[in-house]
Design a protein around this motif. Structure first.
Motif, PDB file in Angstrom:
ATOM      1  N   CYS A 115       0.835  -1.192   0.000  1.00 20.58           N
ATOM      2  CA  CYS A 115       0.000   0.000   0.000  1.00 20.58           C
ATOM      3  C   CYS A 115       0.871   1.244   0.000  1.00 20.58           C
ATOM      4  O   CYS A 115       1.773   1.371   0.820  1.00 20.58           O
ATOM      5  CB  CYS A 115      -0.911   0.005   1.227  1.00 20.58           C
ATOM      6  SG  CYS A 115      -1.921   1.492   1.342  1.00 20.58           S
ATOM      7  N   THR A 170     -12.761   1.584   1.877  1.00 23.37           N
ATOM      8  CA  THR A 170     -11.942   0.597   2.597  1.00 23.37           C
ATOM      9  C   THR A 170     -12.674  -0.715   2.869  1.00 23.37           C
ATOM     10  O   THR A 170     -12.057  -1.774   2.786  1.00 23.37           O
ATOM     11  CB  THR A 170     -11.386   1.175   3.913  1.00 23.37           C
ATOM     12  OG1 THR A 170     -12.446   1.763   4.654  1.00 23.37           O
ATOM     13  CG2 THR A 170     -10.314   2.206   3.656  1.00 23.37           C
ATOM     14  N   GLU A 209       0.254   5.269   0.229  1.00 27.69           N
ATOM     15  CA  GLU A 209      -0.767   6.267   0.540  1.00 27.69           C
ATOM     16  C   GLU A 209      -0.186   7.668   0.441  1.00 27.69           C
ATOM     17  O   GLU A 209       0.870   7.955   1.002  1.00 27.69           O
ATOM     18  CB  GLU A 209      -1.316   6.037   1.951  1.00 27.69           C
ATOM     19  CG  GLU A 209      -2.407   6.988   2.337  1.00 27.69           C
ATOM     20  CD  GLU A 209      -3.012   6.687   3.708  1.00 27.69           C
ATOM     21  OE1 GLU A 209      -4.037   7.314   4.026  1.00 27.69           O
ATOM     22  OE2 GLU A 209      -2.483   5.836   4.468  1.00 27.69           O
ATOM     23  N   VAL A 211      -6.331   4.081   6.628  1.00 29.95           N
ATOM     24  CA  VAL A 211      -5.893   2.997   5.746  1.00 29.95           C
ATOM     25  C   VAL A 211      -4.998   2.024   6.507  1.00 29.95           C
ATOM     26  O   VAL A 211      -5.153   0.807   6.372  1.00 29.95           O
ATOM     27  CB  VAL A 211      -5.182   3.563   4.496  1.00 29.95           C
ATOM     28  CG1 VAL A 211      -4.560   2.459   3.669  1.00 29.95           C
ATOM     29  CG2 VAL A 211      -6.162   4.381   3.670  1.00 29.95           C
ATOM     30  N   THR A 234       4.022   5.772   2.936  1.00 33.65           N
ATOM     31  CA  THR A 234       3.399   7.039   2.579  1.00 33.65           C
ATOM     32  C   THR A 234       4.327   7.811   1.646  1.00 33.65           C
ATOM     33  O   THR A 234       5.542   7.574   1.617  1.00 33.65           O
ATOM     34  CB  THR A 234       3.108   7.903   3.827  1.00 33.65           C
ATOM     35  OG1 THR A 234       4.321   8.128   4.530  1.00 33.65           O
ATOM     36  CG2 THR A 234       2.085   7.231   4.723  1.00 33.65           C
ATOM     37  N   HIS A 251       2.770  -0.882   4.385  1.00 38.13           N
ATOM     38  CA  HIS A 251       2.145   0.425   4.177  1.00 38.13           C
ATOM     39  C   HIS A 251       3.247   1.479   4.158  1.00 38.13           C
ATOM     40  O   HIS A 251       4.057   1.559   5.073  1.00 38.13           O
ATOM     41  CB  HIS A 251       1.148   0.730   5.297  1.00 38.13           C
ATOM     42  CG  HIS A 251       0.531   2.087   5.190  1.00 38.13           C
ATOM     43  ND1 HIS A 251       1.084   3.202   5.781  1.00 38.13           N
ATOM     44  CD2 HIS A 251      -0.586   2.506   4.555  1.00 38.13           C
ATOM     45  CE1 HIS A 251       0.327   4.251   5.512  1.00 38.13           C
ATOM     46  NE2 HIS A 251      -0.692   3.855   4.768  1.00 38.13           N
ATOM     47  N   VAL A 289      -3.595   4.657  -2.500  1.00 44.69           N
ATOM     48  CA  VAL A 289      -4.576   5.487  -1.811  1.00 44.69           C
ATOM     49  C   VAL A 289      -4.127   6.929  -1.993  1.00 44.69           C
ATOM     50  O   VAL A 289      -3.325   7.445  -1.223  1.00 44.69           O
ATOM     51  CB  VAL A 289      -4.678   5.120  -0.315  1.00 44.69           C
ATOM     52  CG1 VAL A 289      -5.758   5.945   0.362  1.00 44.69           C
ATOM     53  CG2 VAL A 289      -4.931   3.627  -0.145  1.00 44.69           C
ATOM     54  N   THR A 344      -3.045   6.408   9.919  1.00 41.30           N
ATOM     55  CA  THR A 344      -4.154   6.744   9.026  1.00 41.30           C
ATOM     56  C   THR A 344      -5.236   5.670   9.087  1.00 41.30           C
ATOM     57  O   THR A 344      -4.993   4.552   9.559  1.00 41.30           O
ATOM     58  CB  THR A 344      -3.675   6.881   7.569  1.00 41.30           C
ATOM     59  OG1 THR A 344      -3.268   5.589   7.093  1.00 41.30           O
ATOM     60  CG2 THR A 344      -2.525   7.883   7.439  1.00 41.30           C
TER      61      THR A 344
END
Length: 189
Positions: free
Chosen positions: A9, A147, A11, A24, A43, A41, A73, A22
């Motif tokens: 992921c 989500t 984001e 997410v 960012t 995850h 995302v 977050t």
């Protein structure tokens, strides 16, 4: 025994230096707890951060083949994503990762409308080598997030290899949500 399919992921956030949990991240943690699906995850707040994060996965991660879903995302419009108030087209992104996403599913959360022509979708799939690109035709207010339906998609794909079958199952069991968010899938035949 079937191999697990992991999620990577990426984001978009306003500032990567702010260390904030977050929604997410919370959703991915729930996915791990409920379905045992592992994820990473990351960012980003710039196209350079985006490219660096995906590049690290593609070039440096020895388990890259296990990450079958790349979950993006980030806000955007029809054929682009927006990072730090700049728009980048999916064509530009495809060219950045030319031939590097073989067999992957690129899935967009509903922060970005995914409304591609068949030519745009085919270009992205052909250039990157991705198996499919999916997302939603409607970007709804911030309080209505995809989500829950994203988690359904990811969990069904964990059990079923054929992405077309996954989409059919989603429409059979969660028709109202799929219709409300206008779930879309572009894939290579």
């Amino acid at each position: 025994m079937e191999e697990e399919k992991f999620i990577y992921c990426l984001e978009a956030v306003s500032d990567v230096d702010e260390n904030i949990q977050t929604a997410v991240q919370t959703s991915l943690e729930e996915l791990a707890m409920q379905f045992g699906i592992a994820s990473i995850h990351k960012t980003c707040d710039t196209i350079e951060g985006f490219e660096e994060s995906l590049g690290a996965l593609v070039y440096d991660d020895h388990h890259f083949k296990d990450y079958e879903i790349i979950y993006l995302v980030m806000p955007g419009q029809h054929n682009s994503i927006c990072l730090h108030d700049y728009f980048y087209s999916l064509e530009e992104i495809a060219e950045l990762f030319e031939g590097k996403l073989k067999g992957k599913i690129i899935h967009f959360a509903n922060l970005k409308i995914l409304d591609l022509t068949s030519e745009e979708a085919q270009f992205f799939l052909d250039v990157t080598g991705a198996k499919a690109i999916s997302g939603y035709g409607l970007a709804l207010p911030a309080k209505v997030k995809s989500t829950a339906l994203d988690k359904v998609f990811f969990s069904l794909y964990q059990e079923e290899e054929d992405v077309i079958e996954v989409v059919e199952l989603m429409h059979q069991k969660w028709y109202t949500a799929c219709k409300a968010l206008d779930f879309r899938l572009y894939y290579t035949a």
